[in-house]
Design an enzyme around this catalytic site. Structure first.
Site, PDB file in Angstrom:
ATOM      1  N   ASP A  91      -4.317  -0.561  11.825  1.00 14.64           N
ATOM      2  CA  ASP A  91      -4.187  -2.009  11.644  1.00 14.64           C
ATOM      3  C   ASP A  91      -4.155  -2.645  13.033  1.00 14.64           C
ATOM      4  O   ASP A  91      -4.095  -1.956  14.040  1.00 14.64           O
ATOM      5  CB  ASP A  91      -2.940  -2.333  10.822  1.00 14.64           C
ATOM      6  CG  ASP A  91      -1.651  -2.001  11.558  1.00 14.64           C
ATOM      7  OD1 ASP A  91      -1.713  -1.491  12.691  1.00 14.64           O
ATOM      8  OD2 ASP A  91      -0.571  -2.237  10.989  1.00 14.64           O
ATOM      9  N   PHE A  95       0.258  -7.653  11.344  1.00 13.37           N
ATOM     10  CA  PHE A  95       1.219  -7.678  10.247  1.00 13.37           C
ATOM     11  C   PHE A  95       2.611  -7.250  10.704  1.00 13.37           C
ATOM     12  O   PHE A  95       3.620  -7.853  10.343  1.00 13.37           O
ATOM     13  CB  PHE A  95       0.748  -6.787   9.088  1.00 13.37           C
ATOM     14  CG  PHE A  95       1.683  -6.824   7.909  1.00 13.37           C
ATOM     15  CD1 PHE A  95       1.677  -7.900   7.040  1.00 13.37           C
ATOM     16  CD2 PHE A  95       2.591  -5.794   7.696  1.00 13.37           C
ATOM     17  CE1 PHE A  95       2.544  -7.952   5.959  1.00 13.37           C
ATOM     18  CE2 PHE A  95       3.476  -5.844   6.616  1.00 13.37           C
ATOM     19  CZ  PHE A  95       3.446  -6.921   5.753  1.00 13.37           C
ATOM     20  N   ASP A 312      -4.056   0.814   0.883  1.00 14.45           N
ATOM     21  CA  ASP A 312      -3.004   1.585   1.537  1.00 14.45           C
ATOM     22  C   ASP A 312      -1.675   1.009   1.093  1.00 14.45           C
ATOM     23  O   ASP A 312      -1.614  -0.154   0.693  1.00 14.45           O
ATOM     24  CB  ASP A 312      -3.093   1.462   3.057  1.00 14.45           C
ATOM     25  CG  ASP A 312      -2.582   0.116   3.541  1.00 14.45           C
ATOM     26  OD1 ASP A 312      -3.309  -0.880   3.389  1.00 14.45           O
ATOM     27  OD2 ASP A 312      -1.440   0.045   4.035  1.00 14.45           O
ATOM     28  N   CYS A 350       1.638  17.177 -13.494  1.00 12.78           N
ATOM     29  CA  CYS A 350       1.205  17.139 -12.099  1.00 12.78           C
ATOM     30  C   CYS A 350       0.991  18.570 -11.601  1.00 12.78           C
ATOM     31  O   CYS A 350       1.811  19.442 -11.838  1.00 12.78           O
ATOM     32  CB  CYS A 350       2.255  16.430 -11.236  1.00 12.78           C
ATOM     33  SG  CYS A 350       1.858  16.399  -9.477  1.00 12.78           S
ATOM     34  N   HIS A 381       5.023  15.168  -3.371  1.00  9.41           N
ATOM     35  CA  HIS A 381       4.699  14.864  -4.769  1.00  9.41           C
ATOM     36  C   HIS A 381       4.146  13.448  -4.924  1.00  9.41           C
ATOM     37  O   HIS A 381       3.123  13.241  -5.573  1.00  9.41           O
ATOM     38  CB  HIS A 381       5.899  15.035  -5.705  1.00  9.41           C
ATOM     39  CG  HIS A 381       5.641  14.373  -7.027  1.00  9.41           C
ATOM     40  ND1 HIS A 381       4.875  14.958  -8.012  1.00  9.41           N
ATOM     41  CD2 HIS A 381       5.948  13.126  -7.473  1.00  9.41           C
ATOM     42  CE1 HIS A 381       4.737  14.112  -9.022  1.00  9.41           C
ATOM     43  NE2 HIS A 381       5.378  13.000  -8.713  1.00  9.41           N
TER      44      HIS A 381
HETATM   45 ZN    ZN Z   1       3.864  16.843  -8.390  1.00  8.38          ZN
END
Ligand code: ZN
Length: 415
Positions: A91, A95, A312, A350, A381
């Site tokens: 960036d 910001f 993002d 997942c 995760h």
């Molecule tokens: Zn996971």
């Protein structure tokens, strides 16, 4: 070749495409993890590669203050310094400086601000922000803009939008005159030790692992005539007409990609969506469109369905460090006592290395014990969940699942 973008499939307004930068080929729509100080907090680069991160973000404001642009430049830019072979976007620092509130002063020339680290005084202008980003050497860099605060009155939104347009022209002028100075570009010196060692780490012959295969597929050798690409940023506050005018003026200056900035600054979510949707109508269809700083998993799916190509957000990484995890069943606050005896995985749907190996009870214990590993695993995760979500979005677009697009990707009720 510094940047090319092609659209391969469409589903409603959503586009599936390929963005080719000097360091990597990126499948879009893409989610870009945020690596503020040349580090996606808690996650080593090899794991980011395994998770399928195609491009990551660096923050110019933070890197300018520490370790400093010169240090990074001497290490062949961010790619060499942090040993990341894929694409990077920085960036402009606008910001971050905007977020300093009390510590900044804005005028036509630029922004004077105080470092949050030691209180020292600094100055960013469109020219110096370009100079810093050229020194950092990301594949894609951003024009220096003013992020209009929310709420703001009409006169303020217009004045701010007009200054951003003037700053965009100055950003482009400086960039065009100095773009050959990028650390890995035509004017760079012989690769230093840092670059050689980064290249060695992923050389297929020396490291025949999945990472090496990955690098062959994803990592592009940087050709001598390639350089960075500068994207323009559309501002205009929460006013649709000002957004349209900002888009037109930014397009007139001419950039290879366009970002929508100044959102997620405290406005209601419906308003964010409305502004995104109306602004997208005014952006070129054949150029990448980048929506800055959004959002939840549901929101990134929704924005992709509106035709956004790049996004993002600090949410997956920041929330992870606070024990807030995104799963296919909704949000999980892992600190809750109800998980203390829960032997099941965090998210049964997942496939990430955390869900494959650890129980909710263990993750809860790590968090309650304030273990560093809690932050690492939680972040892995959450990033995996975001990157997977976007992978499914791309798959769905490639199948052309028009009306079923959102529901096929995201079938569960909103929390
Ligand atoms: Zn996971």
């Amino acid at each position: 070749m510094s940047l090319s973008f092609e659209i391969n499939s469409r589903s409603g307004n959503a586009r599936g495409g390929r963005l080719i930068t000097p360091h990597a080929e990126i499948e879009t729509p893409v989610f870009m993890p945020v690596g503020t100080v040349a580090s996606v907090k808690g996650v080593p680069q090899d794991i980011l590669e395994d998770l399928g991160a195609q491009i990551i973000l660096g923050n110019t404001y933070h890197l300018y203050l520490r370790p400093g642009v010169d240090t990074v430049r001497k290490m062949d830019g961010l790619h060499g310094f942090m040993s990341w072979r894929r694409a990077i976007l920085t960036d402009s620092g606008g910001f971050q400086v905007f977020s300093l509130n009390e510590l900044r002063k804005v005028n036509e020339e630029g922004v004077t601000f105080r470092s949050h680290l030691d209180g020292s005084s600094h100055f960013f202008s469109p020219e110096s922000a370009m100079e810093a980003q050229i020194g950092l050497g990301a594949d894609i860099i951003m024009a220096f803009d003013e992020c209009t605060e929310y709420p703001a009155d009409q006169a303020r939104m217009r004045a701010s939008m007009e200054m951003t347009a003037r700053w965009a022209a100055r950003s482009k002028k400086y960039f065009e005159e100095h773009k050959s100075e990028v650390p890995w570009g035509p004017a760079s010196e012989i690769p230093t030790l840092a670059a050689k060692s980064a290249a060695r780490m992923v050389h297929p012959d020396q490291n025949p692992t999945s990472r090496a295969n990955d690098a062959r597929e994803m990592g592009y050798p940087v050709s001598g005539d390639s350089t960075q690409s500068l994207f323009g940023i559309v501002q205009g506050g929460m006013d649709r007409a000002l957004r349209k005018e900002s888009a037109e003026r930014t397009i007139e200056i001419g950039f290879p990609g366009y970002a929508i900035g100044g959102l997620s600054v405290g406005e209601p979510r419906e308003l964010t969506r409305e502004i995104v949707e109306s602004t997208l109508e005014h952006l070129p269809r054949d150029k990448p469109r980048y929506l800055m700083g959004v959002g939840t998993p549901e929101e990134i799916v929704e924005y992709a369905s509106l035709g956004v190509d790049m996004m993002d957000c600090v949410l997956p990484t920041r929330a992870a460090r606070h024990g807030l995890l995104f799963t296919s069943e909704g949000k999980v606050s892992i600190k809750q006592a109800r998980y203390a005896q829960d032997a099941g995985p965090l998210d049964a749907n997942c496939g990430c290395r955390v869900c494959n190996r650890y129980s909710r009870a263990y993750l809860r214990h790590l968090y309650a014990s304030n273990e560093v590993l809690a932050q690492v695993l939680n972040t892995i995760h959450n990033l995996s969940f975001y990157l997977d979500t976007m992978r499914r979005v791309r798959h769905s677009i490639s199948l052309g699942e028009e009306s079923r697009f959102l529901s096929s990707v995201w079938s569960r009720p909103k929390p």
